[in-house]
Enzyme design. Sequence first.
Site, PDB file in Angstrom:
ATOM      1  N   TYR A 157     -99.616 -60.594  13.558  1.00 41.70           N
ATOM      2  CA  TYR A 157     -98.290 -59.990  13.355  1.00 41.70           C
ATOM      3  C   TYR A 157     -98.441 -58.523  12.945  1.00 41.70           C
ATOM      4  O   TYR A 157     -97.810 -57.623  13.519  1.00 41.70           O
ATOM      5  CB  TYR A 157     -97.495 -60.759  12.289  1.00 41.70           C
ATOM      6  CG  TYR A 157     -96.298 -59.969  11.798  1.00 41.70           C
ATOM      7  CD1 TYR A 157     -95.189 -59.793  12.616  1.00 41.70           C
ATOM      8  CD2 TYR A 157     -96.309 -59.341  10.541  1.00 41.70           C
ATOM      9  CE1 TYR A 157     -94.099 -59.030  12.190  1.00 41.70           C
ATOM     10  CE2 TYR A 157     -95.233 -58.586  10.108  1.00 41.70           C
ATOM     11  CZ  TYR A 157     -94.135 -58.431  10.942  1.00 41.70           C
ATOM     12  OH  TYR A 157     -93.078 -57.658  10.520  1.00 41.70           O
ATOM     13  N   SER A 177     -93.709 -51.916   9.280  1.00 44.25           N
ATOM     14  CA  SER A 177     -93.861 -52.729   8.064  1.00 44.25           C
ATOM     15  C   SER A 177     -94.962 -52.161   7.185  1.00 44.25           C
ATOM     16  O   SER A 177     -95.930 -51.570   7.688  1.00 44.25           O
ATOM     17  CB  SER A 177     -94.237 -54.151   8.492  1.00 44.25           C
ATOM     18  OG  SER A 177     -94.650 -54.911   7.391  1.00 44.25           O
ATOM     19  N   PHE A 179     -85.179 -53.814  16.263  1.00 41.14           N
ATOM     20  CA  PHE A 179     -85.569 -54.836  15.280  1.00 41.14           C
ATOM     21  C   PHE A 179     -86.234 -56.039  15.942  1.00 41.14           C
ATOM     22  O   PHE A 179     -86.913 -56.807  15.253  1.00 41.14           O
ATOM     23  CB  PHE A 179     -84.314 -55.390  14.565  1.00 41.14           C
ATOM     24  CG  PHE A 179     -83.604 -54.440  13.654  1.00 41.14           C
ATOM     25  CD1 PHE A 179     -84.134 -54.131  12.402  1.00 41.14           C
ATOM     26  CD2 PHE A 179     -82.389 -53.873  14.012  1.00 41.14           C
ATOM     27  CE1 PHE A 179     -83.460 -53.273  11.549  1.00 41.14           C
ATOM     28  CE2 PHE A 179     -81.710 -53.017  13.152  1.00 41.14           C
ATOM     29  CZ  PHE A 179     -82.256 -52.717  11.918  1.00 41.14           C
ATOM     30  N   LYS A 229     -97.443 -54.664  14.805  1.00 38.82           N
ATOM     31  CA  LYS A 229     -96.692 -53.521  14.251  1.00 38.82           C
ATOM     32  C   LYS A 229     -97.498 -52.236  14.424  1.00 38.82           C
ATOM     33  O   LYS A 229     -96.976 -51.197  14.835  1.00 38.82           O
ATOM     34  CB  LYS A 229     -96.373 -53.760  12.765  1.00 38.82           C
ATOM     35  CG  LYS A 229     -95.346 -54.854  12.533  1.00 38.82           C
ATOM     36  CD  LYS A 229     -93.993 -54.460  13.105  1.00 38.82           C
ATOM     37  CE  LYS A 229     -92.989 -55.584  13.098  1.00 38.82           C
ATOM     38  NZ  LYS A 229     -91.807 -55.351  13.932  1.00 38.82           N
TER      39      LYS A 229
HETATM   40  P1  NAD Z   1     -85.220 -61.650  12.078  1.00 34.64           P
HETATM   41  O1  NAD Z   1     -86.105 -62.671  12.691  1.00 34.64           O
HETATM   42  O2  NAD Z   1     -84.093 -62.113  11.244  1.00 34.64           O
HETATM   43  O3  NAD Z   1     -84.643 -60.681  13.217  1.00 34.64           O
HETATM   44  C1  NAD Z   1     -85.353 -60.409  14.414  1.00 34.64           C
HETATM   45  C2  NAD Z   1     -84.426 -60.739  15.567  1.00 34.64           C
HETATM   46  O4  NAD Z   1     -85.063 -60.460  16.810  1.00 34.64           O
HETATM   47  C3  NAD Z   1     -84.040 -62.218  15.599  1.00 34.64           C
HETATM   48  O5  NAD Z   1     -82.629 -62.302  15.584  1.00 34.64           O
HETATM   49  C4  NAD Z   1     -84.616 -62.740  16.926  1.00 34.64           C
HETATM   50  O6  NAD Z   1     -83.799 -63.730  17.501  1.00 34.64           O
HETATM   51  C5  NAD Z   1     -84.706 -61.458  17.736  1.00 34.64           C
HETATM   52  N1  NAD Z   1     -85.741 -61.430  18.786  1.00 34.64           N
HETATM   53  C6  NAD Z   1     -87.057 -61.718  18.678  1.00 34.64           C
HETATM   54  N2  NAD Z   1     -87.675 -61.498  19.853  1.00 34.64           N
HETATM   55  C7  NAD Z   1     -86.731 -61.049  20.724  1.00 34.64           C
HETATM   56  C8  NAD Z   1     -86.763 -60.649  22.082  1.00 34.64           C
HETATM   57  N3  NAD Z   1     -87.895 -60.659  22.796  1.00 34.64           N
HETATM   58  N4  NAD Z   1     -85.605 -60.253  22.666  1.00 34.64           N
HETATM   59  C9  NAD Z   1     -84.446 -60.252  21.973  1.00 34.64           C
HETATM   60  N5  NAD Z   1     -84.364 -60.624  20.672  1.00 34.64           N
HETATM   61  C10 NAD Z   1     -85.500 -61.013  20.058  1.00 34.64           C
HETATM   62  O7  NAD Z   1     -86.145 -60.661  11.261  1.00 34.64           O
HETATM   63  P2  NAD Z   1     -85.758 -59.500  10.238  1.00 34.64           P
HETATM   64  O8  NAD Z   1     -86.264 -59.906   8.910  1.00 34.64           O
HETATM   65  O9  NAD Z   1     -84.357 -59.100  10.432  1.00 34.64           O
HETATM   66  O10 NAD Z   1     -86.738 -58.376  10.763  1.00 34.64           O
HETATM   67  C11 NAD Z   1     -86.331 -57.393  11.703  1.00 34.64           C
HETATM   68  C12 NAD Z   1     -87.536 -56.558  12.086  1.00 34.64           C
HETATM   69  O11 NAD Z   1     -88.099 -55.986  10.924  1.00 34.64           O
HETATM   70  C13 NAD Z   1     -88.661 -57.355  12.742  1.00 34.64           C
HETATM   71  O12 NAD Z   1     -89.238 -56.560  13.745  1.00 34.64           O
HETATM   72  C14 NAD Z   1     -89.642 -57.572  11.619  1.00 34.64           C
HETATM   73  O13 NAD Z   1     -90.953 -57.728  12.073  1.00 34.64           O
HETATM   74  C15 NAD Z   1     -89.475 -56.288  10.817  1.00 34.64           C
HETATM   75  N6  NAD Z   1     -89.833 -56.419   9.401  1.00 34.64           N
HETATM   76  C16 NAD Z   1     -89.293 -57.427   8.656  1.00 34.64           C
HETATM   77  C17 NAD Z   1     -89.656 -57.557   7.317  1.00 34.64           C
HETATM   78  C18 NAD Z   1     -89.126 -58.694   6.483  1.00 34.64           C
HETATM   79  O14 NAD Z   1     -89.757 -59.039   5.482  1.00 34.64           O
HETATM   80  N7  NAD Z   1     -87.987 -59.289   6.805  1.00 34.64           N
HETATM   81  C19 NAD Z   1     -90.547 -56.645   6.737  1.00 34.64           C
HETATM   82  C20 NAD Z   1     -91.070 -55.611   7.532  1.00 34.64           C
HETATM   83  C21 NAD Z   1     -90.701 -55.516   8.868  1.00 34.64           C
HETATM   84  C1  WQD Z   2     -94.333 -61.878  -2.028  1.00 34.19           C
HETATM   85  C2  WQD Z   2     -95.139 -62.337  -3.237  1.00 34.19           C
HETATM   86  C3  WQD Z   2     -96.798 -63.981  -2.698  1.00 34.19           C
HETATM   87  C4  WQD Z   2     -93.970 -67.135  -1.542  1.00 34.19           C
HETATM   88  C5  WQD Z   2     -94.704 -60.580   3.796  1.00 34.19           C
HETATM   89  C6  WQD Z   2     -95.456 -60.193   5.039  1.00 34.19           C
HETATM   90  C7  WQD Z   2     -95.225 -58.741   5.352  1.00 34.19           C
HETATM   91  C8  WQD Z   2     -93.730 -58.400   5.379  1.00 34.19           C
HETATM   92  C9  WQD Z   2     -92.977 -58.953   4.227  1.00 34.19           C
HETATM   93  C10 WQD Z   2     -92.922 -58.301   7.611  1.00 34.19           C
HETATM   94  C11 WQD Z   2     -96.635 -62.490  -2.948  1.00 34.19           C
HETATM   95  C12 WQD Z   2     -95.743 -64.575  -3.603  1.00 34.19           C
HETATM   96  C13 WQD Z   2     -94.529 -65.949  -1.960  1.00 34.19           C
HETATM   97  C14 WQD Z   2     -94.099 -68.281  -2.377  1.00 34.19           C
HETATM   98  C15 WQD Z   2     -95.300 -66.961  -3.981  1.00 34.19           C
HETATM   99  N1  WQD Z   2     -93.077 -58.939   6.540  1.00 34.19           N
HETATM  100  N2  WQD Z   2     -95.181 -65.861  -3.149  1.00 34.19           N
HETATM  101  N3  WQD Z   2     -94.757 -68.148  -3.568  1.00 34.19           N
HETATM  102  O1  WQD Z   2     -96.597 -61.363   1.380  1.00 34.19           O
HETATM  103  O2  WQD Z   2     -95.617 -59.266   0.346  1.00 34.19           O
HETATM  104  O3  WQD Z   2     -95.156 -59.788   2.706  1.00 34.19           O
HETATM  105  O4  WQD Z   2     -93.304 -60.334   4.021  1.00 34.19           O
HETATM  106  O5  WQD Z   2     -93.416 -57.252   7.977  1.00 34.19           O
HETATM  107  O6  WQD Z   2     -95.842 -58.519   6.580  1.00 34.19           O
HETATM  108  O7  WQD Z   2     -96.841 -60.422   4.833  1.00 34.19           O
HETATM  109  O8  WQD Z   2     -94.084 -61.150   0.969  1.00 34.19           O
HETATM  110  O9  WQD Z   2     -92.345 -62.686   0.172  1.00 34.19           O
HETATM  111  O10 WQD Z   2     -94.362 -63.645   1.362  1.00 34.19           O
HETATM  112  O11 WQD Z   2     -94.640 -62.713  -0.912  1.00 34.19           O
HETATM  113  O12 WQD Z   2     -95.890 -66.913  -5.060  1.00 34.19           O
HETATM  114  O13 WQD Z   2     -93.650 -69.403  -2.039  1.00 34.19           O
HETATM  115  O14 WQD Z   2     -94.681 -63.657  -3.592  1.00 34.19           O
HETATM  116  O15 WQD Z   2     -98.072 -64.464  -3.029  1.00 34.19           O
HETATM  117  O16 WQD Z   2     -97.310 -62.110  -4.120  1.00 34.19           O
HETATM  118  P1  WQD Z   2     -95.485 -60.400   1.284  1.00 34.19           P
HETATM  119  P2  WQD Z   2     -93.802 -62.616   0.451  1.00 34.19           P
END
Ligand code: NAD
Ligand code: WQD
Length: 336
Positions: free
Chosen positions: A148, A124, A80, A152
């Site tokens: 970002y 993602s 993660f 991925k």
């Molecule tokens: P998060 O930031 O809560 O968790 C990521 C964790 O990684 C954090 O605790 C951070 O301290 C740790 N970290 C970052 N770089 C590090 C490193 N070099 N060494 C050790 N630890 C490190 O994020 P999350 O929402 O739990 O997301 C987890 C993963 O899922 C991420 O890779 C993120 O890109 C991916 N992801 C998240 C979402 C989302 O919307 N939350 C969507 C798609 C993908």
């Molecule tokens: C959702 C919807 C906004 C905030 C992002 C990253 C994506 C993934 C998940 C990691 C959209 C609208 C949002 C606000 C709003 N992360 N919005 N007011 O953009 O689908 O995806 O998070 O991989 O890479 O791009 O998610 O939650 O930012 O937005 O109207 O203050 O809510 O325009 O339609 P998104 P989001």
Amino acid sequence: MSILITGGAGYIGSHTCLCLIEKGYDVVVIDNLDNASDESLKRVTRLTGKEIPFYEEDVRNTDKVIEIIGKHNVDSVIHFAGLKAVGESVAKPLMYYENNLVSTVHLAEAMEKTGVKKLIFSSSATVYSQNNIVPLTEEGNLGCTNPYGWTKLMNEQILRDAAKAHPDWSIVLLRYFNPVGAHESGTIGEDPSGTPNNLMPYVSQTAVGRRDHLTVYGDDYDTHDGTGVRDYIHVMDLAMGHVAAVEYASRFNGCDAINLGTGVGYSVLDMVKAFEKANGLKIPYVIGPRRPGDIATVYSNPEKAARLLGWKAERTLEDMCRDQWNWQKNNPNGYR
Ligand code: NAD
Ligand code: WQD
């Protein structure tokens, strides 16, 4: 045997640790706490009654990772760890490429050196380019609009090549859609630092009084109410998807990408209304301009996950909204 969870103190990682422990797995966590607090893991321990070995370490520190893998008899890894703020990645692309790519390369090197063969990677939906038709299948066109997202997609390529070179490796690339909500106890949840970029933390922080109002980014999209449509998935369903992926990794070799979504899209205003209804609250909002880079509609085709992992999302929109608020109202300032 244990599962190494990088980034396990974070939002999705902490919920996944909890699910894995409840399913009887041993976990060990590495997190540099760049975007998390180890309080999340202490709370997972409180919920499960099980201590989690935790190392405040950077995944890029290969020697330390090798040492931890040996000490805990690690059999598979869920990766993660990474930086995830889209806007920050535009401002600081090198920091994102350095952290997110080097960590994966070094982790794979540690796997090579220790004989660990199973890896689940946090990818993602952002890896899908904007010229696809929904629902998105794993065969959709790939391409990104920000650093970002590219980290991925590049990580997916790095891991595909690693799997090709190691035919006995099993790598599952999980493409998450929009994770929301929290564990139903309200004990662990998402704790974004600074102003939330994502919709649902912004909504719940508005409800708790930390933000004045929500700005809805555009109401002139080609959707049923003009606001953007996304595939929101309960973080506990997502966490269970990782349990299923760990089990799948024991049954196949190679490298495969799998969507984790619900297959259903809701608009921004659908989410606001559902949150208000589930919790008996009013969310003040204004309509603002579109956010650059956003598109109208994104949702998954989740059939591959059902077929290969035997997993599908079970929680409802109401569950997502109730649990999001339960966490926020119990923890108005997150873990602080
Ligand atoms: P998060 O930031 O809560 O968790 C990521 C964790 O990684 C954090 O605790 C951070 O301290 C740790 N970290 C970052 N770089 C590090 C490193 N070099 N060494 C050790 N630890 C490190 O994020 P999350 O929402 O739990 O997301 C987890 C993963 O899922 C991420 O890779 C993120 O890109 C991916 N992801 C998240 C979402 C989302 O919307 N939350 C969507 C798609 C993908
Ligand atoms: C959702 C919807 C906004 C905030 C992002 C990253 C994506 C993934 C998940 C990691 C959209 C609208 C949002 C606000 C709003 N992360 N919005 N007011 O953009 O689908 O995806 O998070 O991989 O890479 O791009 O998610 O939650 O930012 O937005 O109207 O203050 O809510 O325009 O339609 P998104 P989001």
